[in-house]
Design an enzyme around this catalytic site. Structure first.
Site, PDB file in Angstrom:
ATOM      1  N   VAL A   1       0.820  -1.218   0.000  1.00  0.00           N
ATOM      2  CA  VAL A   1       0.000   0.000   0.000  1.00  0.00           C
ATOM      3  C   VAL A   1       0.854   1.270   0.000  1.00  0.00           C
ATOM      4  O   VAL A   1       1.978   1.277   0.489  1.00  0.00           O
ATOM      5  CB  VAL A   1      -0.955   0.021   1.220  1.00  0.00           C
ATOM      6  CG1 VAL A   1      -2.065  -0.986   1.020  1.00  0.00           C
ATOM      7  CG2 VAL A   1      -0.194  -0.265   2.517  1.00  0.00           C
TER       8      VAL A   1
ATOM      9  N   LYS B   1       7.367  -8.591  -4.357  1.00  0.00           N
ATOM     10  CA  LYS B   1       7.378  -7.292  -3.679  1.00  0.00           C
ATOM     11  C   LYS B   1       8.668  -6.522  -3.987  1.00  0.00           C
ATOM     12  O   LYS B   1       8.649  -5.327  -4.301  1.00  0.00           O
ATOM     13  CB  LYS B   1       7.224  -7.507  -2.172  1.00  0.00           C
ATOM     14  CG  LYS B   1       7.426  -6.272  -1.320  1.00  0.00           C
ATOM     15  CD  LYS B   1       6.406  -5.190  -1.664  1.00  0.00           C
ATOM     16  CE  LYS B   1       6.839  -3.847  -1.127  1.00  0.00           C
ATOM     17  NZ  LYS B   1       6.242  -3.463   0.083  1.00  0.00           N
TER      18      LYS B   1
ATOM     19  N   ASN C   1       9.092  -2.727  -6.263  1.00  0.00           N
ATOM     20  CA  ASN C   1       9.782  -1.505  -5.833  1.00  0.00           C
ATOM     21  C   ASN C   1      11.068  -1.266  -6.627  1.00  0.00           C
ATOM     22  O   ASN C   1      11.439  -0.116  -6.874  1.00  0.00           O
ATOM     23  CB  ASN C   1      10.039  -1.545  -4.318  1.00  0.00           C
ATOM     24  CG  ASN C   1       8.769  -1.191  -3.542  1.00  0.00           C
ATOM     25  OD1 ASN C   1       7.758  -0.838  -4.135  1.00  0.00           O
ATOM     26  ND2 ASN C   1       8.824  -1.286  -2.231  1.00  0.00           N
TER      27      ASN C   1
ATOM     28  N   ARG D   1       4.003   3.625 -26.312  1.00  0.00           N
ATOM     29  CA  ARG D   1       4.651   2.591 -25.482  1.00  0.00           C
ATOM     30  C   ARG D   1       5.774   3.166 -24.615  1.00  0.00           C
ATOM     31  O   ARG D   1       6.650   2.458 -24.172  1.00  0.00           O
ATOM     32  CB  ARG D   1       5.177   1.459 -26.377  1.00  0.00           C
ATOM     33  CG  ARG D   1       4.056   0.552 -26.876  1.00  0.00           C
ATOM     34  CD  ARG D   1       4.510  -0.481 -27.870  1.00  0.00           C
ATOM     35  NE  ARG D   1       4.998   0.101 -29.113  1.00  0.00           N
ATOM     36  CZ  ARG D   1       4.201   0.593 -30.084  1.00  0.00           C
ATOM     37  NH1 ARG D   1       2.892   0.566 -29.935  1.00  0.00           N
ATOM     38  NH2 ARG D   1       4.723   1.109 -31.172  1.00  0.00           N
TER      39      ARG D   1
ATOM     40  N   GLY E   1      13.415   8.851  -1.905  1.00  0.00           N
ATOM     41  CA  GLY E   1      13.405   8.712  -0.450  1.00  0.00           C
ATOM     42  C   GLY E   1      12.362   7.721   0.020  1.00  0.00           C
ATOM     43  O   GLY E   1      11.828   6.937  -0.767  1.00  0.00           O
TER      44      GLY E   1
ATOM     45  N   CYS F   1      11.003   2.428   1.429  1.00  0.00           N
ATOM     46  CA  CYS F   1      10.743   1.240   0.606  1.00  0.00           C
ATOM     47  C   CYS F   1      11.566   1.241  -0.673  1.00  0.00           C
ATOM     48  O   CYS F   1      12.438   0.399  -0.856  1.00  0.00           O
ATOM     49  CB  CYS F   1       9.256   1.196   0.255  1.00  0.00           C
ATOM     50  SG  CYS F   1       8.205   1.512   1.678  1.00  0.00           S
TER      51      CYS F   1
HETATM   52  N1  SAJ Z   1       9.633   9.565  -6.914  1.00  0.00           N
HETATM   53  C1  SAJ Z   1      10.274  10.248  -7.938  1.00  0.00           C
HETATM   54  N2  SAJ Z   1       9.711  10.225  -9.192  1.00  0.00           N
HETATM   55  C2  SAJ Z   1       8.547   9.556  -9.448  1.00  0.00           C
HETATM   56  C3  SAJ Z   1       7.908   8.860  -8.407  1.00  0.00           C
HETATM   57  C4  SAJ Z   1       8.471   8.886  -7.137  1.00  0.00           C
HETATM   58  O1  SAJ Z   1      11.324  10.868  -7.755  1.00  0.00           O
HETATM   59  O2  SAJ Z   1       8.101   9.600 -10.611  1.00  0.00           O
HETATM   60  C5  SAJ Z   1      10.226   9.568  -5.562  1.00  0.00           C
HETATM   61  C6  SAJ Z   1       9.323  10.187  -4.492  1.00  0.00           C
HETATM   62  O3  SAJ Z   1       9.444  11.587  -4.460  1.00  0.00           O
HETATM   63  C7  SAJ Z   1       9.877   9.518  -3.235  1.00  0.00           C
HETATM   64  C8  SAJ Z   1      10.270   8.130  -3.728  1.00  0.00           C
HETATM   65  O4  SAJ Z   1      10.379   8.231  -5.138  1.00  0.00           O
HETATM   66  O5  SAJ Z   1      11.023  10.181  -2.752  1.00  0.00           O
HETATM   67  C9  SAJ Z   1       9.306   7.022  -3.362  1.00  0.00           C
HETATM   68  O6  SAJ Z   1       7.963   7.443  -3.525  1.00  0.00           O
HETATM   69  P1  SAJ Z   1       6.821   6.531  -4.179  1.00  0.00           P
HETATM   70  O7  SAJ Z   1       5.568   7.296  -4.209  1.00  0.00           O
HETATM   71  O8  SAJ Z   1       7.309   5.982  -5.474  1.00  0.00           O
HETATM   72  O9  SAJ Z   1       6.743   5.255  -3.233  1.00  0.00           O
HETATM   73  P2  SAJ Z   1       6.541   4.966  -1.644  1.00  0.00           P
HETATM   74  O10 SAJ Z   1       7.882   4.690  -1.065  1.00  0.00           O
HETATM   75  O11 SAJ Z   1       5.701   5.965  -0.952  1.00  0.00           O
HETATM   76  O12 SAJ Z   1       5.662   3.601  -1.739  1.00  0.00           O
HETATM   77  C10 SAJ Z   1       6.153   2.501  -2.502  1.00  0.00           C
HETATM   78  C11 SAJ Z   1       5.002   1.954  -3.393  1.00  0.00           C
HETATM   79  N3  SAJ Z   1       5.553   1.027  -4.362  1.00  0.00           N
HETATM   80  C12 SAJ Z   1       5.309   1.133  -5.700  1.00  0.00           C
HETATM   81  O13 SAJ Z   1       4.650   2.049  -6.170  1.00  0.00           O
HETATM   82  C13 SAJ Z   1       5.868   0.067  -6.585  1.00  0.00           C
HETATM   83  C14 SAJ Z   1       3.937   1.275  -2.521  1.00  0.00           C
HETATM   84  O14 SAJ Z   1       2.942   0.664  -3.335  1.00  0.00           O
HETATM   85  C15 SAJ Z   1       4.584   0.217  -1.624  1.00  0.00           C
HETATM   86  O15 SAJ Z   1       3.624  -0.433  -0.781  1.00  0.00           O
HETATM   87  C16 SAJ Z   1       5.597   0.927  -0.740  1.00  0.00           C
HETATM   88  O16 SAJ Z   1       6.621   1.487  -1.606  1.00  0.00           O
HETATM   89  C17 SAJ Z   1       6.190  -0.085   0.227  1.00  0.00           C
HETATM   90  O17 SAJ Z   1       5.774  -0.082   1.400  1.00  0.00           O
HETATM   91  O18 SAJ Z   1       7.002  -0.919  -0.195  1.00  0.00           O
END
Ligand code: SAJ
Length: 431
Positions: free
Chosen positions: A167, A218, A222, A258, A269, A272
């Site tokens: 989530v 999982k 990520n 695509r 950050g 996860c």
């Molecule tokens: N980020 C970017 N560019 C993007 C997307 C995100 O720089 O296009 C950065 C965000 O600013 C942040 C980091 O990546 O610093 C992570 O943010 P996020 O929104 O991608 O993810 P989290 O860590 O909040 O949650 C993720 C999610 N995983 C995926 O989308 C594959 C969530 O579904 C997982 O449950 C969660 O990790 C977890 O608990 O593992």
């Protein structure tokens, strides 16, 4: 088979909403956490984390007696372990951090004291491949009177599965219900029992597999995101050198049916995406070249931003020969690890702000609309201000997080200032 009493071990960002969800469906839920303050807060009907809608739900289930918290496990029919899996501090000569499974081990040892024949133990924590089998072995070590799937297969007394949480922080209450759930039992019976537990509240599909595939699924999700963000971050650095607007570039490339490039930023950050790929790399370093490089690209991005700020300082001083660094006001816009949340932990923006503070600007300001106070460790060096006063007084603006409030800032408001825009906030629309 019926699971009337469910115990959730670890009442953090995942465990607490999960426990609350089961309780809201009329299960008797025993929440276990080693932290007495957390237990007291929950038993008082309050939450210790920030997650929309959870406070109201939790108060209701605590008041109605369906959820109680305690520091030591009690007998239940199913145990869900949702404790942290960080990595160990990197020693000087080791470039690849190793996962720290100590929280899972101690949770397993404490649960072992109260499990009985017929119980189900589910590992929810994101874990390196093979951890569920290890957890089962730790339980077996403690309980020689019970049989486990690794030795007794389908006929074991205790059933074991890995069902990773997936989530998104900030949307946990909705996603817990709607997302599909990966169910990785050590045997078919373990998987079936887990589906019965999750179907209490999960409306998405429960997809059955084995424990190792569930663990890897999982980590793969990520890592996929990390690799794709790294591609965007690398493009941003390339475009900066070639004098191309990376945001316009990505918008154009994404018109291809695509192609779907993610967003560059100040770094990756949270707890996860920046952690989980290491669980693959540390097990298979020679085979994980792309995943490893992506981690390095994303980890380098904050330093790249710091270098850009330093270069803006040099440009400012060469344009203003009568001034010194003590005359400069710098503002960081955003400290959280991603937009529209208040979570500053593992935040690249915070890391950048902390390092910039060492440059001793005359005035160092931060705008973070989602918090009311800075953490004590920052108060000495940084002043928290409003968007308006940061814009008014700054010579250099460093845009680090795309909070909704910042998207209203227009280019004309920042005229005559040095701007480092890591999130493309000033791009597009009528700006
Ligand atoms: N980020 C970017 N560019 C993007 C997307 C995100 O720089 O296009 C950065 C965000 O600013 C942040 C980091 O990546 O610093 C992570 O943010 P996020 O929104 O991608 O993810 P989290 O860590 O909040 O949650 C993720 C999610 N995983 C995926 O989308 C594959 C969530 O579904 C997982 O449950 C969660 O990790 C977890 O608990 O593992």
């Amino acid at each position: 088979m019926s699971f009337n009493t469910i115990s959730v071990i670890g009442l953090g960002y995942i465990g607490l909403p999960t426990a609350t969800m089961f309780a809201s469906k009329g299960k008797n839920v025993i929440g276990v956490d080693v932290n007495q303050n957390i237990v007291d807060t929950i038993n008082g009907g309050k939450i210790h984390i920030v997650e929309p809608e959870l406070d109201v739900m939790l108060k209701k289930v605590v008041d109605s007696g369906f959820l109680k918290a305690t520091t030591t496990p009690e007998p239940a029919d199913a145990f869900l372990i949702a404790v942290p899996t960080p990595f160990l501090p990197v020693k000087d000569d080791a470039l690849i951090p190793e996962p720290d499974l100590s929280f899972i081990k101690s949770a397993a040892k404490s649960v072992a004291k109260v499990i009985k024949k017929g119980d189900l133990v589910i590992l929810e924590s994101t874990s390196p491949v093979g951890t569920t089998e290890k957890m089962s072995a730790w339980l077996a070590e403690e309980r020689k009177d019970l049989s486990f799937p690794q030795t007794h297969g389908e006929g074991s007394d205790i059933r074991i599965a890995h069902c990773p949480e997936r989530v998104l922080p900030g949307q946990v209450v909705r996603e817990l219900v709607e997302n599909d759930r990966v169910i990785g039992g050590m045997t078919n019976k373990c998987s079936k029992a887990s589906v019965e537990v999750y179907k209490t509240f999960v409306e998405g599909d429960c997809v059955l597999t084995n424990a190792r595939t569930a663990e890897m699924a999982k980590l793969t999700e990520n890592s996929f995101r990390d690799v794709n963000i790294a591609f965007a971050n690398e493009l941003s650095v390339i475009c900066d050198k070639l004098d191309i607007d990376v945001w316009e570039l990505i918008k154009i490339a994404n018109l291809h049916p695509r192609v779907n490039i993610l967003e560059p930023g100040a770094g990756v950050g949270g707890h996860c995406i920046a952690v989980d790929p290491w669980f693959i790399i540390s097990r298979t370093p020679d085979e994980s070249k792309l995943i490893h490089t992506a981690r390095q690209v994303n980890d380098y991005k904050p330093q790249w931003v710091i270098n850009k700020v330093k270069s803006a300082v040099r440009d400012f001083l060469s344009e203003n020969k009568d001034k010194t660094i003590e005359d400069i006001t710098v503002s960081c816009f955003g400290l959280a690890f991603k937009p529209n949340i208040d979570d500053l932990r593992e935040s690249p923006a915070l890391k950048i702000a902390k390092e910039l503070a060492d440059l001793n600007f005359g005035n160092f300001l931060a705008v973070e609309p989602n918090i009311v106070d800075l953490p004590d460790s920052l108060k000495k060096d940084i002043t928290l201000v409003s968007i308006e006063s940061a814009i008014e007084s700054s010579d250099i603006c460093v845009l680090l997080v795309d909070h909704s409030e910042f998207k209203l800032i227009t280019r004309s408001q920042l005229n005559n200032k040095f701007v480092i825009d890591t999130k493309g906030i000033l791009i597009g629309g009528n700006k």
